[in-house]
Design a protein around this motif. Structure first.
Motif, PDB file in Angstrom:
ATOM      1  N   ARG A   9      43.138  42.970  27.931  1.00  0.00           N
ATOM      2  CA  ARG A   9      41.508  44.059  28.022  1.00  0.00           C
ATOM      3  C   ARG A   9      42.032  43.128  29.632  1.00  0.00           C
ATOM      4  NH1 ARG A   9      36.581  40.724  26.081  1.00  0.00           N
ATOM      5  NH2 ARG A   9      36.003  40.381  28.406  1.00  0.00           N
ATOM      6  N   ALA A  10      40.936  44.539  30.049  1.00  0.00           N
ATOM      7  CA  ALA A  10      40.968  43.904  31.860  1.00  0.00           C
ATOM      8  C   ALA A  10      39.971  43.405  31.824  1.00  0.00           C
ATOM      9  CB  ALA A  10      41.095  44.862  32.413  1.00  0.00           C
ATOM     10  N   VAL A  31      43.040  40.730  36.446  1.00  0.00           N
ATOM     11  CA  VAL A  31      42.387  39.838  36.058  1.00  0.00           C
ATOM     12  C   VAL A  31      42.705  40.743  34.218  1.00  0.00           C
ATOM     13  CG1 VAL A  31      40.871  38.355  34.696  1.00  0.00           C
ATOM     14  CG2 VAL A  31      41.267  38.711  36.837  1.00  0.00           C
ATOM     15  N   LEU A  32      43.766  40.293  33.442  1.00  0.00           N
ATOM     16  CA  LEU A  32      44.564  40.579  32.071  1.00  0.00           C
ATOM     17  C   LEU A  32      43.766  39.882  31.282  1.00  0.00           C
ATOM     18  CD1 LEU A  32      47.107  42.280  33.206  1.00  0.00           C
ATOM     19  CD2 LEU A  32      44.857  43.185  32.478  1.00  0.00           C
ATOM     20  N   VAL A 129      44.050  33.777  26.658  1.00  0.00           N
ATOM     21  CA  VAL A 129      44.169  33.502  27.593  1.00  0.00           C
ATOM     22  C   VAL A 129      43.877  34.550  28.810  1.00  0.00           C
ATOM     23  CG1 VAL A 129      46.427  34.136  26.677  1.00  0.00           C
ATOM     24  CG2 VAL A 129      46.627  32.836  28.434  1.00  0.00           C
ATOM     25  N   ILE A 130      43.573  34.687  30.106  1.00  0.00           N
ATOM     26  CA  ILE A 130      43.526  35.213  30.756  1.00  0.00           C
ATOM     27  C   ILE A 130      44.827  35.076  32.159  1.00  0.00           C
ATOM     28  CG2 ILE A 130      42.329  36.027  32.998  1.00  0.00           C
ATOM     29  CD1 ILE A 130      40.123  34.028  31.268  1.00  0.00           C
ATOM     30  N   VAL A 131      45.656  36.208  32.441  1.00  0.00           N
ATOM     31  CA  VAL A 131      46.576  36.207  33.002  1.00  0.00           C
ATOM     32  C   VAL A 131      45.884  37.156  34.090  1.00  0.00           C
ATOM     33  CG1 VAL A 131      49.057  36.710  33.777  1.00  0.00           C
ATOM     34  CG2 VAL A 131      48.264  36.460  31.122  1.00  0.00           C
ATOM     35  N   SER A 132      45.841  36.748  35.326  1.00  0.00           N
ATOM     36  CA  SER A 132      45.641  36.890  36.977  1.00  0.00           C
ATOM     37  C   SER A 132      46.651  37.323  37.829  1.00  0.00           C
ATOM     38  CB  SER A 132      44.345  36.132  37.633  1.00  0.00           C
ATOM     39  OG  SER A 132      43.689  36.661  38.438  1.00  0.00           O
TER      40      SER A 132
END
Length: 170
Positions: A9-10, A31-32, A129-132
């Motif tokens: 999810r963005a 940001v995902l 978890v947020i991958v940016s």
């Protein structure tokens, strides 16, 4: 296209996180977020679980990219991460990135060359978890490069993160 990446999810760009303080215009940021199944993992283990297992077609594209842009002064390097994530500290090479900051909840890694500064944050929250990604574009060639690879980035980032969820690595 979101049907293919149902787990990913963005999110809107935050303005109060660590990467925000590193942004220099012009820049690209995304940001995902995905659900976290392996809640015992620390941030470095999450980054390793996501980015150390690239599909062969992504490695092939990265090899082609490295061949094309090396002569133009862009940073190139290996895509696999050694050592294992349990042994990372500031300064550790994680693939083509260098660990800049590390805690149990977040790892910020980066690479820099004369055209751009690239940062990635892997941040563990309660159940996600947020991958940016942040790319500061320093030169005209850096801006051209970022705009050229954005369609690839969009697909690759989501595939790689989604694959880590499906494989049970994160």
């Amino acid at each position: 296209m979101s049907i293919f990446f149902s787990q990913v999810r963005a999110l809107p760009e935050p303005n109060d996180d660590r990467l925000s303080s590193l942004a220099r215009a012009p820049y690209f940021r995304d940001v995902l977020q995905v659900p976290l199944n392996q809640t015992e993992l620390v941030a470095s283990q999450l980054q390793f679980g996501i980015f150390n297992y690239l599909p062969s077609w992504v490695n092939a594209l990265m090899g082609l990219r490295n061949h094309l842009v090396k002569r133009l002064g862009f940073e190139v390097g290996q895509t696999t991460m050694t050592p294992e994530a349990d042994h990372w500290e500031v300064g550790t090479k994680a693939g083509f990135l260098t660990v800049k900051e590390i805690s149990d909840n977040e790892v910020i890694s980066g690479a820099e060359d004369k055209h751009m500064s690239f940062f990635i944050s892997v941040k563990k929250t309660n159940n996600t978890v947020i991958v940016s990604t942040l790319v500061n574009q320093k030169t005209f060639l850096g801006r051209v490069y970022v705009n050229a690879i954005l369609p690839f980035h969009y697909v690759i980032a989501r595939v790689v993160i989604n694959n880590a969820v499906k494989a049970g690595r994160i």
